[in-house]
Design an enzyme around this catalytic site. Structure first.
Site, PDB file in Angstrom:
ATOM      1  N   LYS A  55     -10.465  -0.526  10.402  1.00 31.81           N
ATOM      2  CA  LYS A  55     -10.418  -1.682   9.635  1.00 31.81           C
ATOM      3  C   LYS A  55     -10.777  -2.995  10.544  1.00 31.81           C
ATOM      4  O   LYS A  55     -10.874  -4.002  10.094  1.00 31.81           O
ATOM      5  CB  LYS A  55      -9.325  -1.961   8.853  1.00 31.81           C
ATOM      6  N   HIS A 112       0.698  -1.010  -0.084  1.00 26.44           N
ATOM      7  CA  HIS A 112      -0.019  -0.111  -0.024  1.00 26.44           C
ATOM      8  C   HIS A 112       0.978   1.363   0.061  1.00 26.44           C
ATOM      9  O   HIS A 112       1.959   1.136   0.468  1.00 26.44           O
ATOM     10  CB  HIS A 112      -0.798   0.043   1.259  1.00 26.44           C
TER      11      HIS A 112
HETATM   12  N1  PLP Z   1      -1.779  -0.804   4.580  1.00 21.22           N
HETATM   13  C1  PLP Z   1      -2.561  -1.290   4.032  1.00 21.22           C
HETATM   14  C2  PLP Z   1      -2.265  -2.803   3.582  1.00 21.22           C
HETATM   15  C3  PLP Z   1      -3.706  -1.162   3.874  1.00 21.22           C
HETATM   16  O1  PLP Z   1      -4.831  -1.465   3.137  1.00 21.22           O
HETATM   17  C4  PLP Z   1      -4.238   0.521   4.366  1.00 21.22           C
HETATM   18  C5  PLP Z   1      -5.213   0.826   4.126  1.00 21.22           C
HETATM   19  O2  PLP Z   1      -6.115   0.726   3.257  1.00 21.22           O
HETATM   20  C6  PLP Z   1      -2.988   0.918   4.929  1.00 21.22           C
HETATM   21  C7  PLP Z   1      -1.905   0.556   5.311  1.00 21.22           C
HETATM   22  C8  PLP Z   1      -3.222   2.536   5.482  1.00 21.22           C
HETATM   23  O3  PLP Z   1      -4.419   2.413   6.473  1.00 21.22           O
HETATM   24  P1  PLP Z   1      -4.699   3.917   7.057  1.00 21.22           P
HETATM   25  O4  PLP Z   1      -5.427   4.567   5.733  1.00 21.22           O
HETATM   26  O5  PLP Z   1      -6.023   3.549   7.936  1.00 21.22           O
HETATM   27  O6  PLP Z   1      -3.684   4.466   7.884  1.00 21.22           O
END
Ligand code: PLP
Length: 406
Positions: free
Chosen positions: A226, A123
């Site tokens: 999540k 991500h």
């Molecule tokens: N890492 C992964 C694998 C994710 O799917 C996400 C969000 O979709 C994130 C990090 C980032 O999460 P957040 O936006 O809640 O900080």
């Protein structure tokens, strides 16, 4: 099924609504999962009955709020099986947790030319913080390639390791492909090279049991929203010795012991990394989310979601012209797909018109989309409150959209 599905449905009033006069089917859980009443009430109860800034007060409300907040730290440590409560740092999400490690770990331990390894399936939250460190600190970034199925090339990873590799930062489960990475194996390989490991668990803790002592990872991060918790909450687990050695991420109240214009001394763990007033009401809500998950049982959740996921993929594959992006042997809860040459955005818009919420686009994982030479996918992601009936309606919706574009 080992749990009471009807009761669970009643815990999520948001799911009981119509969108354009059609029953809502919520398959966007990988972006944000819904919050049960127990979580909403726990957070509301802070504001209704004991809202007061934590840690600093001598009065009753402040003490009550502090106790509730610190109790969530204990429950979170237990949830991840951390050795010590103070190895749990509260943040505003996985993104902030990774940025914290990027800043504090790199600025404490790394020199120009040192290397960090990530993978092609990360991500953006687990790419850009390291790129910033590359830009400002002169570190090098190496990338583990992914095969056509969406699995990591372990041999290539081994070949990337060098005496200069100081950190492997890798996702536990891919949000774009659903791949479950063999993180225990990766951690062992990295540790044999003297390389520390950060696991991005943003897509994992809600689906499978995580034991940070068994994994022996150095850092583990996730987001509350999540995990059926409130937005603006997150967790960083870090090993005591590393967190103790690392410089603070942000300065401000709470993270200090003494301040003068000549010299400031820092607070002990975990407070050293929790500058300013935290989202304590949200964290107390996150505690309720963890309790909720524990009550259903993660093993039950894993088994049920795996069944849903397998069913969804088998049904989708009966649609001619549909191709699943990410066909790793070990996958969970996320199905990314394309149908013929229908743009994912069009598919998402049409599904929305019949009440089905899916995500479309690159899912904040542009490099893996580039790898597969696609602009994006339609992503359906499942939670334990979803059902096979909903999957049937979804598959028939996808079929209808395909016919419309034919
Ligand atoms: N890492 C992964 C694998 C994710 O799917 C996400 C969000 O979709 C994130 C990090 C980032 O999460 P957040 O936006 O809640 O900080």
């Amino acid at each position: 099924m080992a749990f009471d599905f009807e009761k669970i449905k009643n815990d999520f009033p948001i799911l009981d609504q119509k969108i354009y006069n059609k029953q809502l089917i919520y398959f966007d859980n990988a972006a944000t999962s819904q919050t049960p009443l127990q979580v909403i009430e726990a957070e509301a109860n802070v504001y209704k009955t004991y809202n007061s800034n934590i840690h600093r007060g001598v009065h009753c409300l402040s003490n009550k709020c502090t106790e509730a907040f610190e109790d969530v730290r204990k429950r979170t440590a237990k949830f991840l099986n951390a050795r010590n409560n103070f190895e749990i740092i509260f943040t505003k999400g996985a993104t902030e947790s990774i940025n914290l490690v990027a800043f504090s770990f790199v600025n404490t331990f790394l020199n120009k030319g040192d290397e960090i390894i990530i993978s092609e399936m990360e991500h953006h939250s687990n790419i850009v913080p390291w790129q910033l460190m590359k830009q400002y600190k002169g570190i090098a970034l190496k990338i583990i390639p992914v095969n056509e199925q969406g699995e990591l090339n372990i041999e290539a990873f081994q070949n990337l390791l060098s005496p200069k590799t100081k950190l492997l930062a890798i996702t536990h489960i891919s949000n774009a492909l659903g791949t479950i990475n063999p993180i225990k194996k990766l951690i062992d390989i990295a540790h044999n090279n003297g390389t520390k490991v950060l696991i991005d668990g943003a897509q994992a803790v809600q689906h499978i049991k995580v034991d940070v002592q068994e994994l022996d990872c150095d850092f583990y991060v996730f987001s509350g929203h999540k995990l059926y918790g409130p937005t603006g909450t997150g967790v960083l687990f870090g090993k005591e010795d590393l967190l103790n050695s690392m410089i603070p991420y942000q300065g401000g109240g709470e993270m200090i012991q003494t301040v003068s214009f000549e010299k400031t001394t820092f607070n002990e763990l975990p407070y050293k990394f929790e500058a300013g007033t935290p989202n304590y009401a949200g964290i107390i809500g996150l505690g309720a989310a963890i309790d909720y998950i524990n009550e259903i049982g993660l093993d039950n959740i894993t088994a049920y979601e795996n069944e849903l996921h397998k069913y969804a993929e088998s049904q989708l594959l009966t649609i001619p012209g549909l191709r699943i992006i990410g066909t790793a042997k070990h996958k969970t809860s996320v199905t990314s797909f394309l149908v013929d040459n229908i743009h994912p955005y069009d598919m998402g818009m049409m599904l929305d018109k019949i009440g089905i919420a899916v995500r479309t686009g690159h899912h904040c994982a542009q490099p893996i989309m580039d790898k597969f030479k696609i602009p994006g996918t339609v992503r359906a992601s499942f939670a334990f409150y979803n059902s096979k009936d909903e999957i049937d309606s979804f598959v028939s919706g996808v079929r209808k959209v395909k016919q419309m574009f034919a």
